[in-house]
Write a protein that holds these residues in place. Sequence first.
Motif, PDB file in Angstrom:
ATOM      1  N   ASN A 492       0.855  -1.188   0.000  1.00 43.85           N
ATOM      2  CA  ASN A 492       0.000   0.000   0.000  1.00 43.85           C
ATOM      3  C   ASN A 492       0.890   1.237   0.000  1.00 43.85           C
ATOM      4  N   TYR A 495       0.321   3.723   2.929  1.00 41.15           N
ATOM      5  CA  TYR A 495       0.942   3.258   4.173  1.00 41.15           C
ATOM      6  C   TYR A 495       2.457   3.497   4.132  1.00 41.15           C
ATOM      7  N   THR A 498       3.133   7.150   4.846  1.00 41.93           N
ATOM      8  CA  THR A 498       2.946   7.417   6.279  1.00 41.93           C
ATOM      9  C   THR A 498       4.157   6.948   7.086  1.00 41.93           C
ATOM     10  N   GLN A 499       4.606   5.728   6.816  1.00 39.30           N
ATOM     11  CA  GLN A 499       5.726   5.158   7.561  1.00 39.30           C
ATOM     12  C   GLN A 499       7.037   5.884   7.236  1.00 39.30           C
TER      13      GLN A 499
END
Length: 515
Positions: A492, A495, A498-499
């Motif tokens: 994803n 994701y 974000t990480q």
Amino acid sequence: MAYKVFLVDDDRYVRKGLINLIDWKGCGFEVCAEADNGEDALAYIGEYTPDLVITDIKMPVLDGLELIKHALDLKTPIPNFIIITGYSDFKYAQKAVKYGVHDFILKPVDKEEIEETLRRVAEGHTKKLQLQQNRENTLAAAAFNDLITGEVDQEHLNDCMMSLNINETRGIAYIIIELNNMAMNTIKTRETISRVIHGDDLSSTTLYRDHGNNRIGLLVKSEDIQEFKGDIYKFSAYLKNQLSKCLNGDVTIYVGSIVTNARGIKESYEAAMKALQFKYLEKYDKPIIHGHTINSTVNYIELDQSLYQLLMEQIEENKTSEIKRTTDSMFEQFQVKAFAKDAVRTSINRVVHEVVRTVQSMEGDEKNLNSLQKMLNWDHIPRTLCVIKEMFLEFLLEAAAMLNRMSKECGAVNIRRIKKYVDTHYQEDLTLKNIANKFYLNPVYMGQLFKKTYSMYFKDYILQVRISEAKKKLRQTDMRIFQVAESVGFSNSDYFVTQFEKATGMTPTQYRKKL
């Protein structure tokens, strides 16, 4: 080698008496000729340059002192002089000293006295020749080095050629002689080379250049290979065979290009150095000649990364037969892919250092590897490829056995293998459970051991590796963000962003723009 002595006396019986009285050989001399007058003696000295002249003073045409005086004016090397005379007049002795006469001996001749004088003359003449030879060798070595390094201008080129005695040569080649698998005695090796090339002809000289590491360079001139009809290839093959026998070792010879003038010596030297890189690709029974090798070029490359990884896995798992097969494959690649000599060294050293790092990472002492020191210095002495392979395999098998013992003593070895697996498979779907199953470990135990060993949780380490690889791709490629995410194991992209931002404090796009 006996020095040549020339007898000059108008009395034939005196000359014959001297010949029979004296132990010439024991004193270091041999009688080369006789003359009964000074004029004939002067002509002989000018043409044949004897090392010592023993003369009487009173002679027809040209007396002994006049002979010496005229001989000093010749452009040939000046011989030593001993006067043997029945005249004890002090003025003769004064003139003799003035002309540099070595000794003034009165008749009748005493055998012990003249033999002692001859031994002193021989000793002094030897020292004189040695000093002269040392000076000439120093000049020749300097000229040789200047020509090899290309630091000779046109003004000094002729001086260099004279120092090297190559002004009339028809061909020159620089060759490198290498002694394998044993320590080299440089002095003995040079003497052996000179003896093989020149036999007992001590007047011939060879120009050497010390390369270190059991290698000696020398200049071969056309006159050195006359008996081979000027064929440098036949000469170098003969030289290799003879040196191998005389030195009782494996000799490799690298032959540079044949050049026709002094300025070309640098070119020949550089060609011989290039031939050195073909060492592991050519047959051992023949010299390696620049421009006449099986492979036209060598490659300065490394082995495939997968081969390194495979070999290290086999070492850590102590799979003896597989280590042997992979080592065979490794050395086959050296041949097939035409690895340069230096590239072979780099590849072997890389494995050795990786083994050492692995031992250290397991808190082991690499000094306990008996074969380590030999492998760290394996290229300090030239070796044939088969000998290198034997040494290398011995080291790998010893290291594998040592790591196996350590793994039994320390359960953390599996964690290190898991960490290495993550490092190379981070793009795959990795979870604590499936990795634990792969390595036959309890997931809970594995997670605890990983945290204890590396001070971070397993999932955090996976994330760290993926973010690190993502940063590398953002720096080095123009891949789009979703492509980067997929390539490092994120299914994803949102994701991933974000990480990434959480780990670095910026989004992937901001990171790339900052570069």
